[in-house]
Motif scaffolding. Structure first.
Motif, short mmCIF file in Angstrom:
data_model
loop_
_atom_site.label_atom_id
_atom_site.label_comp_id
_atom_site.label_asym_id
_atom_site.label_seq_id
_atom_site.Cartn_x
_atom_site.Cartn_y
_atom_site.Cartn_z
N PRO A 136 0.82 -1.21 0.00
CA PRO A 136 0.00 0.00 0.00
C PRO A 136 0.85 1.27 0.00
N ASP A 137 0.39 2.25 -0.75
CA ASP A 137 1.02 3.57 -0.84
C ASP A 137 2.22 3.67 -1.77
N ALA A 138 2.57 2.58 -2.42
CA ALA A 138 3.71 2.66 -3.35
C ALA A 138 3.32 3.40 -4.62
N GLY A 139 2.00 3.43 -4.92
CA GLY A 139 1.55 4.21 -6.08
C GLY A 139 0.75 3.40 -7.09
N LYS A 140 0.15 2.32 -6.63
CA LYS A 140 -0.63 1.46 -7.54
C LYS A 140 -1.82 2.22 -8.15
N THR A 141 -2.57 2.91 -7.30
CA THR A 141 -3.74 3.63 -7.80
C THR A 141 -3.31 4.72 -8.78
N THR A 142 -2.25 5.41 -8.43
CA THR A 142 -1.77 6.49 -9.29
C THR A 142 -1.32 5.94 -10.64
N LEU A 143 -0.58 4.86 -10.61
CA LEU A 143 -0.11 4.28 -11.88
C LEU A 143 -1.29 3.80 -12.72
N ASN A 177 -9.38 2.08 -3.74
CA ASN A 177 -10.27 1.26 -2.92
C ASN A 177 -9.57 0.86 -1.62
N LYS A 178 -8.91 1.85 -1.08
CA LYS A 178 -8.18 1.59 0.15
C LYS A 178 -9.12 1.67 1.34
N ILE A 179 -9.21 0.58 2.05
CA ILE A 179 -10.09 0.57 3.20
C ILE A 179 -9.34 1.05 4.44
N ILE A 237 9.80 1.25 -10.62
CA ILE A 237 10.28 1.91 -9.40
C ILE A 237 9.79 3.34 -9.44
N ASN A 238 8.96 3.67 -8.47
CA ASN A 238 8.17 4.90 -8.50
C ASN A 238 8.72 5.98 -7.56
N LYS A 239 8.21 7.17 -7.74
CA LYS A 239 8.49 8.33 -6.88
C LYS A 239 9.92 8.82 -7.00
N LEU A 240 10.45 8.80 -8.23
CA LEU A 240 11.82 9.26 -8.45
C LEU A 240 11.98 10.75 -8.17
N ASP A 241 10.86 11.47 -8.07
CA ASP A 241 10.94 12.89 -7.73
C ASP A 241 11.25 13.08 -6.26
N ARG A 242 11.34 11.97 -5.52
CA ARG A 242 11.71 12.07 -4.11
C ARG A 242 13.12 11.53 -3.91
N GLY A 290 10.46 5.76 -12.75
CA GLY A 290 9.62 6.89 -13.14
C GLY A 290 8.93 7.52 -11.95
N SER A 291 7.97 8.35 -12.27
CA SER A 291 7.18 8.99 -11.23
C SER A 291 5.74 9.00 -11.71
N ALA A 292 4.96 8.12 -11.14
CA ALA A 292 3.59 7.95 -11.63
C ALA A 292 2.78 9.23 -11.50
P1 G4P Z 1 -1.46 2.74 -3.59
O1 G4P Z 1 -2.62 2.66 -4.50
O2 G4P Z 1 -0.30 1.87 -3.97
O3 G4P Z 1 -1.78 2.58 -2.15
O4 G4P Z 1 -0.83 4.23 -3.69
P2 G4P Z 1 -1.41 5.56 -4.31
O5 G4P Z 1 -1.39 5.52 -5.79
O6 G4P Z 1 -2.68 5.94 -3.64
O7 G4P Z 1 -0.25 6.55 -3.88
C1 G4P Z 1 0.09 6.77 -2.52
C2 G4P Z 1 0.61 8.18 -2.35
O8 G4P Z 1 1.81 8.34 -3.12
C3 G4P Z 1 -0.36 9.23 -2.87
O9 G4P Z 1 -0.20 10.38 -2.05
C4 G4P Z 1 0.18 9.56 -4.24
O10 G4P Z 1 -0.17 10.85 -4.69
C5 G4P Z 1 1.67 9.44 -4.00
N1 G4P Z 1 2.44 9.18 -5.22
C6 G4P Z 1 2.17 8.32 -6.22
N2 G4P Z 1 3.13 8.39 -7.18
C7 G4P Z 1 4.02 9.30 -6.78
C8 G4P Z 1 5.21 9.84 -7.34
O11 G4P Z 1 5.66 9.48 -8.42
N3 G4P Z 1 5.87 10.79 -6.61
C9 G4P Z 1 5.41 11.24 -5.40
N4 G4P Z 1 6.11 12.16 -4.77
N5 G4P Z 1 4.27 10.76 -4.84
C10 G4P Z 1 3.58 9.81 -5.52
P3 G4P Z 1 -1.22 10.70 -0.88
O12 G4P Z 1 -0.74 11.96 -0.27
O13 G4P Z 1 -1.38 9.51 0.01
O14 G4P Z 1 -2.58 10.87 -1.62
P4 G4P Z 1 -3.06 12.02 -2.59
O15 G4P Z 1 -3.78 12.94 -1.71
O16 G4P Z 1 -1.85 12.63 -3.24
O17 G4P Z 1 -3.93 11.30 -3.54
#
Ligand code: G4P
Length: 526
Positions: A19-26, A46-48, A138-143, A254-256
């Motif tokens: 959870p939170d790795a970025g599945k929904t965003t991708l 659909n995060k409970i 591999i996600n969130k490269l902007d971090r 990348g960065s979803a």
């Molecule tokens: P999940 O379905 O795997 O649980 O993850 P989800 O896509 O909901 O992403 C979890 C959090 O990570 C979200 O932030 C989302 O915006 C953020 N995120 C996804 N991709 C990237 C990325 O490439 N870079 C960065 N910096 N963040 C990313 P959140 O604050 O939990 O929710 P939201 O309010 O932004 O939606």
């Protein structure tokens, strides 16, 4: 389009992640590229786990949402993509395992800051069991994340899977400049853009090209050349067969959320990911090109409308063409069933369809005839293998609180188990019933649903158990001897298979040593 072409252009896959790795965003970005949605923010997570577990209304609402988003079909470059969503919450891990039986490949999302997390390990184990090809993003490269080489090492070690980077990051976090796509030999320059599809792509076939300096500066250009040379030296050349056999996972960076690196992942995915694969039944292997329809139920959703007890069964079409209104053979019940309302899942909508092809997921409205694992065919009596049950983590005894309603309780429990909400074990001795789950949340869901849908009241009494072990052996006499000697600890699962309920780890080890002719399995698929 010809039947064979329809099959060849399908890609059915699932996205898995902690959870939170970025599945929904991708998922959302993939749908944007596929034109299935117009702007970001349209896919509901659909995060409970964001809600308090006792908020049943919320659970119910979430269940509703996850029906709509649990299969998303869309077209991209004339490829029909079926994306199967998997619940992120760990208490619903069994649901994810079952969904993975219906895909042909998987995309694994890893957060570059957190690296490989626990839930990912188990999910990859399930993929490995079935040799499902996996690609990693591999996600969130902007971090500011971990060093990319360290991340790759971690994936190899913790997930026990070989990797091959097909793209490579240039910097990370604040200094993130982009990625070099080793697969298509393109330089992608990073721009932060959450809602639109922007591109700044340069075809650079040879990294010696001086444009590299112009674009990313001298030091980053030198570092990229050095690192790419290292990658090519350390990792074997990428071969699609290795990926298809489940032996190597290509990795993208990348960065979803910024739409960055997603298109490259998708372009590579449609090129190399497998079209619908043959699947095994107990009797034989079935090829998708076979003309007779076959398919199996891997998921059941109930209670979408509390006024009607309607359920929707998710069926993976494995071979042939499924046609609405035809009679199909329900192998377990040995009877013909006609499905007049057949749903296809297109992005966020459900729509009634007339036919479906191998690789497609269809929704069948059901009044209680179908359960998880059921096979439907054109007439052949075959059963698809491999909807695994894993030993639950938590066990509780069901205590009936209303003697007048024991029939309702039995029926409710049976139907909830058919949906795969939890597992039921019935002891040989005294017919005690134990419900086993992966997490606490299911008990609350079961109790609530039994009361509201079946009018039955129960309580759960915790039972301390280590594992439920399915038992097998070549010698029936030995099995019988084992069952007789351990009869207090023997139960049957919902399909009537023998299970040894082991109280502690050390005791299980001792029993395994004392009964060499018996095999103990912690999954029901063996
Ligand atoms: P999940 O379905 O795997 O649980 O993850 P989800 O896509 O909901 O992403 C979890 C959090 O990570 C979200 O932030 C989302 O915006 C953020 N995120 C996804 N991709 C990237 C990325 O490439 N870079 C960065 N910096 N963040 C990313 P959140 O604050 O939990 O929710 P939201 O309010 O932004 O939606």
């Amino acid at each position: 389009m010809k039947f064979i072409e329809e099959i060849a252009r399908r890609r059915t896959f699932g996205i898995i992640s902690h959870p939170d790795a970025g599945k929904t965003t991708l998922t959302e970005k993939l749908l944007l590229f596929g034109g299935a949605i117009k702007k970001a923010g349209a896919v509901k997570s659909n995060k409970i786990d964001r809600y308090v577990t006792s908020d049943f209304m919320e659970i119910e609402r979430q269940r509703g949402i996850s029906v709509a988003t649990s299969v998303m079909g869309f077209e991209y470059k004339n490829v029909k993509i079926n994306l199967l969503d998997t619940p992120g919450h760990k208490d619903f891990a069994e649901d994810t395992y079952r969904t993975l039986t219906a895909v042909d490949s998987a995309i694994l999302v890893i957060d570059c800051v957190k690296g490989v997390e626990t839930q990912t390990e188990k999910l990859i184990e399930v993929c490995r069991m079935r040799q499902t090809p996996v690609m990693a993003f591999i996600n969130k490269l902007d971090r500011e994340g971990q060093d990319p080489f360290d991340l790759l090492d971690e994936i190899e070690k913790k997930l026990n899977i070989s990797v091959r980077p097909l793209s490579w990051p240039i910097g990370m976090g604040k200094s993130f400049k982009g990625v070099y796509d080793l697969f298509q030999k393109k330089l992608l320059l990073f721009q932060s853009s959450k809602n639109e599809l922007t591109e700044d792509i340069l075809q650079i076939d040879d990294l010696a090209d001086p444009r590299l300096e112009e674009e990313i500066g001298d030091s980053d250009a030198a570092l990229l050349r050095e690192e790419v040379a290292l990658i090519n030296g350390v990792y074997p050349e990428f071969k699609v067969e290795d990926y298809l056999e489940g032996n190597i996972a290509p990795v993208f960076f990348g960065s979803a959320v910024n739409n960055f690196g997603v298109r490259e992942l998708l372009d590579c995915f449609i090129q190399i990911a497998p079209a619908p694969l043959p699947r095994f039944t107990e009797a034989r292997e079935v090829h998708p090109e076979e003309l007779d329809y076959t398919g199996f139920v891997f998921k059941i959703h109930a209670n979408m409308d509390p006024r009607h007890r309607n359920r929707i069964a998710f069926v993976r079409v494995c071979s042939g063409r499924f046609q609405r209104g035809h009679n199909y053979h329900h192998v377990r019940l040995d009877k013909k069933i006609r499905f007049s309302s057949v749903t296809a899942f297109m992005a966020q909508n459900k729509e009634i369809i007339d036919e479906a092809f191998p690789g497609d997921i269809i929704g069948l409205y059901d009044t209680g005839n179908l359960k998880i694992g059921d096979t439907l065919t054109g007439g052949e009596k075959i059963n698809y293998k491999g909807i695994p049950s894993f030993s639950p983590e938590i066990f509780k005894e069901v205590v009936n609180l209303d003697a007048m309603k024991s029939k309702q309780l039995d029926k409710g429990l049976r139907q909830l188990m058919d949906e795969g909400v939890a597992q039921l074990f019935t002891y040989e001795l005294g017919a005690r019933k134990l419900v086993g789950t992966v997490g606490q949340l299911q008990f609350e869901v079961i109790q609530h649903r039994l009361q509201h849908e079946y009018g039955a009241k129960c309580r759960f009494h915790p039972v301390s158990l280590h594992k439920a072990c399915w038992i097998t052996g070549d010698d029936q006499k030995k099995i019988k001897e084992f069952i007789d000697s351990k009869y207090r600890h023997i139960a049957k699962d919902k399909d009537g298979k023998w299970v040894f309920m082991a109280e502690t780890k050390s005791w299980l080890q001792m029993v395994e040593e004392n009964f060499p002719g018996i095999d103990f399995h912690i999954t029901s698929e063996f």
